[in-house]
Write a protein that holds these residues in place. Structure first.
Motif, PDB file in Angstrom:
ATOM      1  N   SER A 343       0.765  -1.125  -0.135  1.00  0.00           N
ATOM      2  CA  SER A 343       0.130  -0.133  -0.089  1.00  0.00           C
ATOM      3  C   SER A 343       0.830   1.282  -0.149  1.00  0.00           C
ATOM      4  CB  SER A 343      -0.909  -0.155   1.207  1.00  0.00           C
ATOM      5  OG  SER A 343      -0.213   0.027   2.373  1.00  0.00           O
ATOM      6  N   VAL A 344       2.011   1.055   0.576  1.00  0.00           N
ATOM      7  CA  VAL A 344       2.696   2.431   0.545  1.00  0.00           C
ATOM      8  C   VAL A 344       3.428   2.405  -0.930  1.00  0.00           C
ATOM      9  CG1 VAL A 344       5.242   3.097   1.319  1.00  0.00           C
ATOM     10  CG2 VAL A 344       3.653   1.898   2.874  1.00  0.00           C
ATOM     11  N   ALA A 345       3.727   1.396  -1.613  1.00  0.00           N
ATOM     12  CA  ALA A 345       4.217   1.615  -3.128  1.00  0.00           C
ATOM     13  C   ALA A 345       3.331   1.903  -3.809  1.00  0.00           C
ATOM     14  CB  ALA A 345       4.864   0.311  -3.310  1.00  0.00           C
ATOM     15  N   ASN A 346       1.991   1.543  -3.703  1.00  0.00           N
ATOM     16  CA  ASN A 346       0.771   1.860  -4.510  1.00  0.00           C
ATOM     17  C   ASN A 346       0.133   3.216  -4.189  1.00  0.00           C
ATOM     18  OD1 ASN A 346      -1.293   1.757  -6.347  1.00  0.00           O
ATOM     19  ND2 ASN A 346      -1.731  -0.206  -6.137  1.00  0.00           N
ATOM     20  N   VAL A 347       0.654   4.383  -4.450  1.00  0.00           N
ATOM     21  CA  VAL A 347       0.243   5.753  -4.165  1.00  0.00           C
ATOM     22  C   VAL A 347      -1.151   5.980  -4.776  1.00  0.00           C
ATOM     23  CG1 VAL A 347       2.357   6.324  -3.247  1.00  0.00           C
ATOM     24  CG2 VAL A 347       1.516   6.997  -5.691  1.00  0.00           C
ATOM     25  N   THR A 348      -1.523   5.309  -5.729  1.00  0.00           N
ATOM     26  CA  THR A 348      -2.764   5.632  -6.579  1.00  0.00           C
ATOM     27  C   THR A 348      -4.142   4.986  -6.303  1.00  0.00           C
ATOM     28  OG1 THR A 348      -2.248   3.799  -8.146  1.00  0.00           O
ATOM     29  CG2 THR A 348      -1.387   6.272  -8.786  1.00  0.00           C
ATOM     30  N   SER A 349      -4.032   4.061  -5.106  1.00  0.00           N
ATOM     31  CA  SER A 349      -5.060   3.266  -4.739  1.00  0.00           C
ATOM     32  C   SER A 349      -6.280   3.920  -3.873  1.00  0.00           C
ATOM     33  CB  SER A 349      -4.759   1.991  -4.443  1.00  0.00           C
ATOM     34  OG  SER A 349      -4.346   1.167  -5.122  1.00  0.00           O
ATOM     35  N   ALA A 350      -5.219   4.943  -2.896  1.00  0.00           N
ATOM     36  CA  ALA A 350      -6.257   5.378  -1.827  1.00  0.00           C
ATOM     37  C   ALA A 350      -5.658   6.819  -1.690  1.00  0.00           C
ATOM     38  CB  ALA A 350      -6.153   4.295  -0.643  1.00  0.00           C
ATOM     39  N   ALA A 351      -6.344   7.594  -1.429  1.00  0.00           N
ATOM     40  CA  ALA A 351      -5.915   9.221  -0.834  1.00  0.00           C
ATOM     41  C   ALA A 351      -5.557   9.189   0.470  1.00  0.00           C
ATOM     42  CB  ALA A 351      -7.009  10.189  -1.376  1.00  0.00           C
ATOM     43  N   SER A 352      -6.092   8.470   1.246  1.00  0.00           N
ATOM     44  CA  SER A 352      -5.677   8.679   2.815  1.00  0.00           C
ATOM     45  C   SER A 352      -5.929  10.101   3.369  1.00  0.00           C
ATOM     46  CB  SER A 352      -4.444   8.015   2.827  1.00  0.00           C
ATOM     47  OG  SER A 352      -4.357   6.622   2.702  1.00  0.00           O
ATOM     48  N   ASN A 353      -6.507  10.822   2.759  1.00  0.00           N
ATOM     49  CA  ASN A 353      -6.377  12.337   3.189  1.00  0.00           C
ATOM     50  C   ASN A 353      -7.404  12.874   4.053  1.00  0.00           C
ATOM     51  OD1 ASN A 353      -7.949  12.505   1.090  1.00  0.00           O
ATOM     52  ND2 ASN A 353      -6.779  13.477  -0.338  1.00  0.00           N
ATOM     53  N   PHE A 354      -8.425  12.043   4.524  1.00  0.00           N
ATOM     54  CA  PHE A 354      -9.423  12.835   5.494  1.00  0.00           C
ATOM     55  C   PHE A 354      -8.683  12.609   6.672  1.00  0.00           C
ATOM     56  CE2 PHE A 354     -14.011  12.137   3.306  1.00  0.00           C
ATOM     57  CZ  PHE A 354     -13.650  12.947   2.499  1.00  0.00           C
ATOM     58  N   ALA A 355      -8.291  13.840   7.153  1.00  0.00           N
ATOM     59  CA  ALA A 355      -7.395  14.179   8.401  1.00  0.00           C
ATOM     60  C   ALA A 355      -8.219  14.470   9.600  1.00  0.00           C
ATOM     61  CB  ALA A 355      -6.046  15.083   7.967  1.00  0.00           C
ATOM     62  N   VAL A 356      -8.201  13.793  10.754  1.00  0.00           N
ATOM     63  CA  VAL A 356      -8.734  14.143  11.888  1.00  0.00           C
ATOM     64  C   VAL A 356      -8.005  15.078  12.730  1.00  0.00           C
ATOM     65  CG1 VAL A 356      -9.980  13.341  14.043  1.00  0.00           C
ATOM     66  CG2 VAL A 356      -9.944  12.116  11.698  1.00  0.00           C
ATOM     67  N   PRO A 357      -8.335  16.272  13.124  1.00  0.00           N
ATOM     68  CA  PRO A 357      -7.545  17.213  13.814  1.00  0.00           C
ATOM     69  C   PRO A 357      -7.490  16.607  15.366  1.00  0.00           C
ATOM     70  CG  PRO A 357      -9.667  17.925  13.560  1.00  0.00           C
ATOM     71  CD  PRO A 357      -9.556  16.813  12.585  1.00  0.00           C
ATOM     72  N   GLU A 358      -6.647  16.865  15.999  1.00  0.00           N
ATOM     73  CA  GLU A 358      -6.203  16.442  17.460  1.00  0.00           C
ATOM     74  C   GLU A 358      -7.291  16.879  18.222  1.00  0.00           C
ATOM     75  OE1 GLU A 358      -4.203  13.949  19.948  1.00  0.00           O
ATOM     76  OE2 GLU A 358      -4.151  14.299  17.916  1.00  0.00           O
ATOM     77  N   SER A 359      -7.979  18.105  18.104  1.00  0.00           N
ATOM     78  CA  SER A 359      -9.138  18.517  19.154  1.00  0.00           C
ATOM     79  C   SER A 359     -10.176  17.385  19.054  1.00  0.00           C
ATOM     80  CB  SER A 359      -9.430  19.781  18.686  1.00  0.00           C
ATOM     81  OG  SER A 359     -10.120  19.784  17.398  1.00  0.00           O
ATOM     82  N   VAL A 360     -10.281  16.708  17.869  1.00  0.00           N
ATOM     83  CA  VAL A 360     -11.472  15.738  17.838  1.00  0.00           C
ATOM     84  C   VAL A 360     -11.160  14.472  18.519  1.00  0.00           C
ATOM     85  CG1 VAL A 360     -12.651  14.326  16.004  1.00  0.00           C
ATOM     86  CG2 VAL A 360     -12.391  16.632  15.725  1.00  0.00           C
ATOM     87  N   THR A 361      -9.895  14.120  18.609  1.00  0.00           N
ATOM     88  CA  THR A 361      -9.397  13.119  19.395  1.00  0.00           C
ATOM     89  C   THR A 361      -9.586  13.177  20.511  1.00  0.00           C
ATOM     90  OG1 THR A 361      -7.179  13.604  19.556  1.00  0.00           O
ATOM     91  CG2 THR A 361      -7.657  12.557  17.390  1.00  0.00           C
ATOM     92  N   GLU A 362      -9.361  14.577  21.074  1.00  0.00           N
ATOM     93  CA  GLU A 362      -9.532  14.596  22.566  1.00  0.00           C
ATOM     94  C   GLU A 362     -10.817  14.867  23.004  1.00  0.00           C
ATOM     95  OE1 GLU A 362      -6.699  17.673  23.643  1.00  0.00           O
ATOM     96  OE2 GLU A 362      -4.835  16.489  23.235  1.00  0.00           O
ATOM     97  N   LEU A 363     -11.904  14.904  22.167  1.00  0.00           N
ATOM     98  CA  LEU A 363     -13.204  14.810  22.586  1.00  0.00           C
ATOM     99  C   LEU A 363     -13.562  13.615  23.210  1.00  0.00           C
ATOM    100  CD1 LEU A 363     -15.961  16.476  22.016  1.00  0.00           C
ATOM    101  CD2 LEU A 363     -16.489  15.038  19.956  1.00  0.00           C
TER     102      LEU A 363
END
Length: 632
Positions: A343-363
């Motif tokens: 999956s690291v090598a195949n960069v075209t299969s998934a964007a992986s770019n929905f990023a959760v801010p740390e404030s949400v993890t601390e909720l």
């Protein structure tokens, strides 16, 4: 025949942009469209078609405007509509409003066209002679539900809106077609009226699931009614001083001047009715049943899969699902990290770019079921200190992996919802719990270069909850599709608890419904948790304190489900949530000491005016009876 329907839609769209509700001059075409049962059913499905757009979370402000997800705005490629995500950056405007559901532009769909279709259907459904009485009643109820829901969607966005009860004839005068905004209470009351008319003639469940899943039921309509009334009762619309001076050109107030507590009673009654109807049909909170292909599963991982699968389970076997739409969730590739060498090598299969801010993890709570800054047994001040995974936490954090203390001793919903550096990710093709994969977020050096920014998670946290555990990202992406819930029973329980607390304050029934959700999440009840672990043990004993608890409980339970953005708006709390920078980790660093330094990724720009959408300036020129949303 298909060209006839396109003609109807084209004429509808052209008229609606100008006047919202002029009936097209194709009377003969409409008679043909309703000449028999099959053609009428096709038109009903045309009414349904707009509903399906709400399944695209990138175009839903409840998802993009909640700050639960940060989407990068410096990409060289643009596979996802970014306008909704960018609104918290202060990009909203009156020239070309983002998520414009009034006109159907810039990420929106034309809801007034959809409402007109529903009116056309209701005006012509008596024409087919081969349509049974029972079917006609059901189809009329479905059209009324959709008409109500489209008005509700607009009301959440714009507040006071024009209500289109009937389509005007083609010979209507210029002044007749220049519609006006109606007071918000009139809008909400009309929506409830439509739902009350629809509910008796809708089926409580879908019997023919092969052909009809996705069509509306009476339980779904009752649950939407509960949401409508809770929205009407909430601070944004119930005695909001910020809109005290919002009047139309005739001097008519568009928002109520004072707070009306009785609105919460109506919401509570509607919630209870929907809950009882749901439970009569056998709906209950989901519990993961271990399939035969998983030979061994710890109680800890079963708990996590119960929480995840309450969202991602197949809709025909999920006993918690009240309502979902036909489109499947289309963004698993944005929510899954790279956990294998392929999956690291195949960069075209998934964007992986929905990023959760740390404030949400601390909720999310500690394992004791209270906020991390309240738990007297949890080291809040030292939460960013380093610690390595150990055998006691092996189903949550990779053994021997260095991460931060904040990732330890958290509630199960944290581990089920967030993919974080060092966190265990059960699934992704590996169903052996003793060899489960884990997230390695440090050092995104293999994706250097501007084009590859599209495939970087800029905070180091992923919305794990939105990925089916059987979805695999390895040498390619093999998704197990699911339908993101519009309404789940757990959300309805918490909505009822919220309304009850607003009516009577803390009561045994309020705690009962909150604790049902908490128990499924592996937590103690509210009163025990706060009494035993909180620095504010008396918080649940007051209406204000319990309100804060219920709001946080809903944000945790329904996180990433396109709900929190709407909740935060109706509570008038979104401005507070967006008052601080949204941060993540130093993702390019490889050492723990350097990686775990907070970096600001986005400084939100959000004021009072952003609670309601602006109307496009040109619409005010075309229709001088309309007024702009306040503060715009």
């Amino acid at each position: 025949m298909r060209s006839i329907y396109f003609l109807i839609l084209l004429l509808s769209a052209v008229s609606c942009k100008k006047y919202l509700n002029v009936t097209p001059e194709n009377v003969g075409t409409l008679e043909y469209a309703f000449r028999n049962r099959n053609e009428a059913e096709n038109y009903l499905f045309t009414c349904y078609s707009t509903l399906q757009f709400f399944g695209n979370v990138a175009m839903n402000a409840g998802f993009t405007g909640s700050a639960e997800i940060i989407y990068p705005n410096n990409l060289s490629e643009h596979p996802v509509f970014e306008g909704g995500f960018n609104m918290i950056r202060g990009t909203q405007n009156v020239i070309s409003p983002s998520l414009n559901y009034w006109d159907g532009e810039n990420g929106g769909v034309p809801l007034y066209v959809a409402i007109r279709r529903c009116n056309i259907f209701l005006d012509n459904i008596d024409l087919p002679v081969d349509l049974s009485v029972a079917e006609k009643k059901r189809w009329i109820a479905e059209a009324k539900f959709m008409k109500a829901y489209y008005h509700f969607y607009l009301a959440r966005m714009y507040g006071a809106i024009p209500v289109i009860r009937k389509n005007l004839p083609v010979n209507a005068s210029t002044e007749e077609v220049r519609v006006k905004r109606e007071p918000v209470d009139s809008v909400f009351n009309y929506i409830v009226q439509l739902l009350d008319e629809a509910i008796p003639d809708l089926p409580p469940s879908i019997e023919n699931q092969v052909k009809e899943l996705g069509r509306v039921t009476s339980i779904a309509a009752m649950s939407v009614k509960a949401e409508v009334l809770a929205t009407q009762a909430s601070p944004l619309f119930n005695g909001n001083p910020d809109y005290a001076g919002f009047k139309d050109k005739d001097g008519r107030a568009l928002f109520p001047a004072g707070y009306d507590a009785q609105k919460w009673q109506r919401a509570a009654d509607a919630c209870k009715a929907a809950i009882l109807a749901s439970e009569e049909q056998g709906l209950h909170l989901y519990t993961f049943i271990v399939p035969a292909n998983i030979s061994k599963l710890s109680d800890s991982l079963k708990q996590l899969l119960t929480i995840q699968n309450a969202v991602t389970e197949k809709w025909d076997v999920n006993p918690e699902l009240i309502w979902a739409l036909n489109p499947t969730f289309g963004y698993q590739s944005c929510c899954i990290p790279r956990m294998t060498s392929k999956s690291v090598a195949n960069v075209t299969s998934a964007a992986s770019n929905f990023a959760v801010p740390e404030s949400v993890t601390e909720l999310f709570y500690t394992r004791n079921g209270v906020p991390i800054n309240e738990d007297k047994t949890w080291d809040y001040a030292g939460r960013y200190g380093l610690r390595s995974g150990d055998p006691a936490n092996k189903y949550y954090i990779r053994e021997g992996y260095e991460t931060i203390k904040a990732h330890f001793n958290r509630e199960p919903r944290f581990y089920a919802s967030i993919g974080f550096d060092g966190g265990i990710w059960f699934g992704n093709g590996v169903l052996d719990q003793d060899n489960a994969l884990s997230v390695q977020a440090k050092g995104n050096t293999s994706f250097a270069g501007p084009k590859d920014l599209i495939r970087i998670n800029i905070t180091g946290n992923w919305p794990k909850k939105l990925v089916h555990y059987q979805t695999v990202f390895d040498d390619g992406l093999q998704e197990v599709a699911y339908h993101l819930p519009m309404i789940r029973l757990s959300g309805l329980y918490l909505l009822y608890a919220e309304a009850l607390n607003e009516v009577n304050g803390p009561t045994a029934e309020v705690f009962q419904y909150i604790d049902r959700v908490r128990q499924r999440a592996g937590l103690q009840g509210i009163q025990d948790a706060w009494s035993n672990y909180s620095r504010s043990p008396g918080k649940p004993s007051t209406k204000d304190g319990l309100r804060q608890i219920i709001h946080q409980e809903r944000r945790i339970e329904l996180c990433f489900e396109a709900q929190s953005g709407w909740d935060l708006r109706r509570w008038k709390e979104l401005q507070g949530v967006l008052s601080n920078p949204l941060q993540g980790w130093s993702i390019y660093e490889t050492s723990s000491a350097n990686y775990y330094r907070l970096q600001t990724q986005l400084v939100p720009s959000y004021g009072i005016r952003e609670y309601l959408w602006p109307v496009k300036d040109i619409d005010l020129t075309i229709n001088p009876n309309l007024i702009q949303s306040l503060y715009w």
